[in-house]
Write an enzyme that holds these catalytic residues in place. Structure first.
Site, short mmCIF file in Angstrom:
data_model
loop_
_atom_site.label_atom_id
_atom_site.label_comp_id
_atom_site.label_asym_id
_atom_site.label_seq_id
_atom_site.Cartn_x
_atom_site.Cartn_y
_atom_site.Cartn_z
N CYS A 1 18.92 -7.46 8.10
CA CYS A 1 19.58 -6.87 9.03
C CYS A 1 19.32 -5.44 8.86
CB CYS A 1 20.64 -7.30 9.10
SG CYS A 1 20.68 -8.58 10.73
N ASN A 2 18.36 -5.15 7.52
CA ASN A 2 18.40 -3.31 7.05
C ASN A 2 17.15 -3.30 6.42
OD1 ASN A 2 18.85 -1.73 4.84
ND2 ASN A 2 20.38 -2.51 4.31
#
Length: 800
Positions: free
Chosen positions: A342-343
């Site tokens: 999620c980055n």
């Protein structure tokens, strides 16, 4: 109850060295909800035609929850500006000084702006300076000095606060989302937003739920919020039972560890020693075993958290996909995070993935969270190891042993200078007894990493260390090659007919195979193959991955009597009719198989009770409805237009799976070669066949020749090869006992690489052109058609 909640709030503030006079605790469902609360409530000033409004700046190395704020700011006509870490610098040092007089004028502007950054990157563990908070407020940093107005800081502390002390008395950010789950592992679904009371006026209440209103009118636009900041924003009933538990969580953390400073030093020591060993680890040819993604040299806990991000490399420098690494890690009871975490911003930065690459990968079918780890040989993500307060040096040893035994080309090496650095890091180093080769270079043995013995438990890992020198793999290997006596030779099929030696069907998905000598063929595959499956009370399919005891349930189909008989040791058999005339009495339901929604019906309370008794957990038996058509996977149907009408049962991917007995025997030999020094029983060919859960077993003439088949004729049936089957941990379950081991996945990975392929998917082309299905018979001749099969997909395992 209210007193307990207030006490928990005080305990949270105490943990961050602040008081209720300075900060307020707003409980949320998690740190993501805390970000959303700020985004929705912040006093944004829209940008007008002539007047500039608010700005939202965010660090590109940020979690999705941060980047997602721009979705709201865009609606409010507030520009969102991504800032790369290296772009932030002191005014006058790499940036622009600005005119001091103009700067004073700009300070008079009260337009609120918001900057969000992570105190610790959840991708690489890099710690960004907490001094930025005050410098941004005072406009001492570029590019913040170029924007008139007041700057406020939203500090993402979710990752940082899990292993490091955060003293908010020294670094007073305006808004700080935190996650209690990340701090001490309990509870899930509860986080908080810490709000600096001086900045609380910037959060404006729009929506109001139960408990947040002091007074309101239902018929008029009249609403007065409660005075307390926390009460204003905690809509509805808070999770008070979990909140009460927080005090005990903080107390236990303090009692077990002595505080966050000790946790930081402990976890950093583990990460530092592991990082240095990984950075020095080499294949026998001197090439690195891993590619590390980091912004620091792990030299200080002030700049680096206990997170290591990497990709595994083969001896030729090629990336080994993260999904393969994750599968093998599970054999060692190691839980890894893989992908982009999620980055996306940090993932792009470290892996060199461009914006266009992201879009192309999406077009190729890759989405966040899937197992498509390589596209055109380039990684779509990586592997992350995180250490917590409960982690030990034994855990680090287990992880290093896993990397060496699973991926390092024997004999593995470590750089001599790094060894001396590592031994100075801690009194108990994972590296011991380092020997040298004829050139004086250190060689890393299995026992070097383990300290002389395996630290795995007997339930899920090997019972002895794996000898690296017994694994002979040629550096020129590639998918589809064949290993023979330690060397790789490309095999080509002669086209000579082979024989169908076994036919298996699996009436209940993930239960024991039912072997037959001949069997009718239906429109979805072998008649009744995977027509039933066991689900939990939430309707989620149970497989041997979650419930290994399913392999002890033996379904048998009696075609003459028209019944399914289900057997298990110690209980009376259960009988179910194959006919569906009485199915109206059962409840229809929607279930999912491999992402597909399927129409099923419940087989009743009697079957549910029988299965619950055998498995020791509440579950149900459901059956696919005969009038439901489950389409062939799009990736298989592409290019085969005439077969797009093909239907699937409850299988994961394709109608049939074929394995080659010659390949099985070769793999069995490879496994047993590595186990010669072991007192455990050698793997048997028939046992290995059961683990691969195929429909067809052939007496192939050469190992892995099936990789080159494009079509197969078995008796009067013609099959299209749809691709190779990518194997997972399920093949490591003994189908007679339900016990787990690390084989054959470990050896298969060493010798096959890639997506760990074994076996090929088939689609029955005969049924497309004929309406007269017959039976398949053991002993039938098998004629393959050769071709380049690399164009076929390698898809998730068929084992269930």
């Amino acid at each position: 109850m209210m007193f307990c909640i207030l006490f928990s709030q005080y305990r949270i503030l105490q943990h961050f060295n602040i008081s209720p006079e300075e900060y307020t605790v707003i409980f949320t469902s998690g740190s993501t909800a805390a970000f959303k609360l700020v985004a929705e409530s912040f006093a944004w000033t829209p940008t007008g035609p002539e007047e500039p409004g608010s700005r939202f700046f965010y660090l590109t190395d940020s979690h999705t929850s941060v980047v997602g704020i721009r979705g709201l700011t865009t609606l409010m006509k507030v520009p969102a500006v991504p800032i790369k870490p290296h772009e932030i610098c002191k005014v006058g040092i790499g940036g622009e000084d600005g005119n001091l007089t103009a700067l004073e004028d700009q300070i008079q502007d009260k337009t609120p702006h918001l900057f969000c950054y992570a105190a610790q990157s959840n991708f690489s563990g890099t710690k960004y300076p907490l001094l930025w908070i005050e410098d941004i407020r005072k406009r001492k940093l570029y590019p913040f000095n170029k924007t008139a107005g007041e700057w406020f800081v939203l500090l993402d502390a979710a990752s940082y606060a899990s292993t490091s002390p955060l003293n908010l008395a020294l670094h007073q950010a305006d808004f700080i989302p935190i996650s209690f789950y990340k701090i001490f592992g309990f509870p899930t679904g509860l986080g908080a937003l810490l709000v600096c009371n001086k900045s609380a006026h910037l959060l404006r209440k729009v929506y109001f739920g139960g408990g947040t209103a002091a007074a309101y009118l239902a018929g008029q636009d009249f609403f007065i919020p409660r005075q307390s900041v926390a009460e204003r924003f905690e809509d509805g009933t808070v999770s008070f039972l979990d909140i009460i538990a927080l005090k005990h969580g903080f107390d236990a953390l303090e009692r077990l560890t002595g505080g966050m400073q000790n946790i930081m030093l402990h976890t950093f020591g583990l990460a530092q020693s592991t990082y240095r060993i990984l950075s020095a680890l080499q294949h026998s040819n001197g090439s690195p075993v891993v590619c590390l993604y980091t912004d620091t040299e792990f030299d200080s806990p002030d700049t680096q958290g206990p997170i290591i991000n990497f990709n595994v490399l083969d001896e030729n420098g090629g990336i080994i996909g993260y999904s393969q690494v994750d599968k093998l890690a599970s054999l060692y009871n190691i839980h890894l995070r893989t992908g982009c975490f999620c980055n996306t911003g940090a993932c792009q930065q470290h892996l060199g993935i461009s914006d266009e690459d992201i879009k192309k990968n999406l077009q190729a079918g890759h989405v966040c969270g899937d197992n498509i780890d390589l596209i055109d040989g380039r990684p779509t993500g990586s592997v992350r190891v995180s250490f917590g307060y409960m982690s030990t040096f034994e855990d680090a040893q287990t992880f290093l042993k896993f990397i060496v035994s699973s991926f390092a080309k024997s004999p593995a090496r470590i750089n001599r200078s790094v060894v001396s650095q590592v031994t100075a890091v801690a009194t108990e180093s994972p590296v011991q007894n380092v020997t040298s080769d004829s050139n004086g270079d250190p060689l890393l043995q299995q026992e070097d990493v383990l300290g002389g013995g395996s630290v795995l438990d007997n339930s899920s890992g090997p019972e002895k260390p794996f000898n690296l020198h017994q694994s002979q793999v040629d550096p020129e290997r590639n998918n589809g090659d064949v290993i023979t006596d330690g060397s790789l030779t490309k095999q080509s099929c002669t086209g000579k007919a082979v024989t169908l030696t076994n036919i298996y069907l699996y009436p209940i998905k993930s239960c024991t195979a039912f072997e037959v000598k001949q069997w009718p063929v239906g429109r979805q595959g072998l008649l009744y193959d995977r027509n039933w499956m066991v689900v939990n009370l939430n309707g989620v399919c149970l497989s041997q991955k979650q419930e290994p005891r399913l392999c002890l349930i033996c379904p048998v189909i009696d075609l003459e009597r028209g019944i399914l008989i289900i057997k298990a040791e110690g209980v009376d058999p259960l009988t179910i009719s194959l006919k569906e005339e009485s199915m109206e009495q059962y409840q229809f339901c929607q279930s999912k198989v491999c992402g597909d929604r399927v129409k099923t019906y419940d087989c009743g309370k009697k079957a549910a009770h029988w299965l619950s008794m055998v498995l020791g957990r509440q579950c149900q038996l459901i059956r696919q409805s005969s009038d439901f058509n489950r389409d062939l996977k799009k990736k298989f149907a592409k290019g085969h237009g005439e077969m797009q009408s093909a239907s699937l049962s409850l299988v994961n991917e394709a109608q049939y799976l074929l394995i080659n007995r010659a390949s099985i025997q070769h793999l069995c030999e490879q496994i047993n070669m590595s186990e010669k020094a072991s007192s455990t029983a050698l793997m048997k060919t028939e046992e290995l066949i059961q683990r691969f859960r195929a429909n067809f077993v052939t007496s192939g003439t050469r190992q892995y020749e099936e990789d080159e088949w494009t079509e197969v004729t078995i008796g009067s049936f013609s099959f299209q090869v749809m691709g190779q089957c990518s194997r997972c941990q399920m093949i490591c379950i003994d189908q007679e006992t339900g016990k787990r081991s690390n084989e054959p996945l470990h050896t298969l990975s060493l010798h096959r690489g890639g997506k760990i392929p074994f076996g090929i998917y088939l689609l029955n082309r005969s049924l497309v052109f004929s309406s007269n299905p017959t039976v398949l018979t053991v002993g039938s001749s098998v004629f393959p058609r050769l071709g380049n099969n690399t164009e076929h997909q390698t898809s998730p395992g068929h084992e269930e």
